[in-house]
Design a protein around this motif. Structure first.
Motif: not given
Length: 194
Positions: A108-137
């Motif tokens: 998986e490929l994941v952005y971690v959005s850091l906004k502060g507060g509780d929790p300090a961040g939120d993991g946002v995985p990239i859920d590709f509409k077609d193919g997987d992370a290997n195909v998109h790489a």
């Protein structure tokens, strides 16, 4: 920095989870990688510094990128407007990160959005509409090769606005490219020399 064995006592970062909860076997932070792309007689080197790479218990790898601003959408990543994670994945698949074998699988490929507060961040995985992370790489690397080959031609201009979705936005240096000035006139103005 080599991939090191996971320590379940260490906090997993902004998500607030512990490594033992994430089924990691190893991780590395701020890890440098590169691959070389042959372009005829020359070589183009793609370099990156991944914020975090995790080796998962299932055998694949996750690449995480910490963002304090807007997290790119799946579409922006898929079409190549935001290729950072997919190109880091291409480097990983090409054996460009130390201690990771070539052709390793990206789980998986994941952005971690850091906004502060509780929790300090939120993991946002990239859920590709077609193919997987290997195909998109692989797609991102192929697109980069096409662009790099195009710019091997000395006659190829560097256009300030390639995608129409950005035409209404102006960047910090667009005044140097005279984008607003040249965008005002139509195609007939250029031909008449006005």
């Amino acid at each position: 920095m080599p991939i090191v064995p996971a320590n379940p006592v260490v906090d997993a970062g902004a998500t607030g989870e512990h490594l033992e909860d994430l089924a990691l076997t190893a991780l590395a932070a701020e890890v440098y990688g590169k691959i070389e792309i042959p372009l005829g007689e020359r070589v183009f080197t793609l370099r990156a510094r991944a914020d975090r790479i995790e080796r998962l218990a299932g055998g694949g790898y996750a690449i995480l990128d910490y963002k304090t601003g807007q997290v790119p959408s799946e579409k922006q990543v898929r079409i190549g407007v935001s290729p950072q994670l997919t190109l880091e994945a291409a480097i990983l698949r090409g054996g460009g990160f130390r201690d990771i074998p070539a052709d390793a699988s990206i789980a998986e490929l994941v952005y971690v959005s850091l906004k502060g507060g509780d929790p300090a961040g939120d993991g946002v995985p990239i859920d590709f509409k077609d193919g997987d992370a290997n195909v998109h790489a692989d797609r991102a690397l192929a697109k980069l090769k096409v662009v790099a080959e195009r710019f091997e031609d000395e006659q190829q201009p560097y256009l300030p606005l390639v995608l129409s979705m950005w035409k209404s936005r102006y960047g910090t240096y667009d005044h140097l490219a005279r984008v607003k000035e040249w965008s005002v006139g139509g195609p007939d103005d250029a031909e008449s020399g006005e």
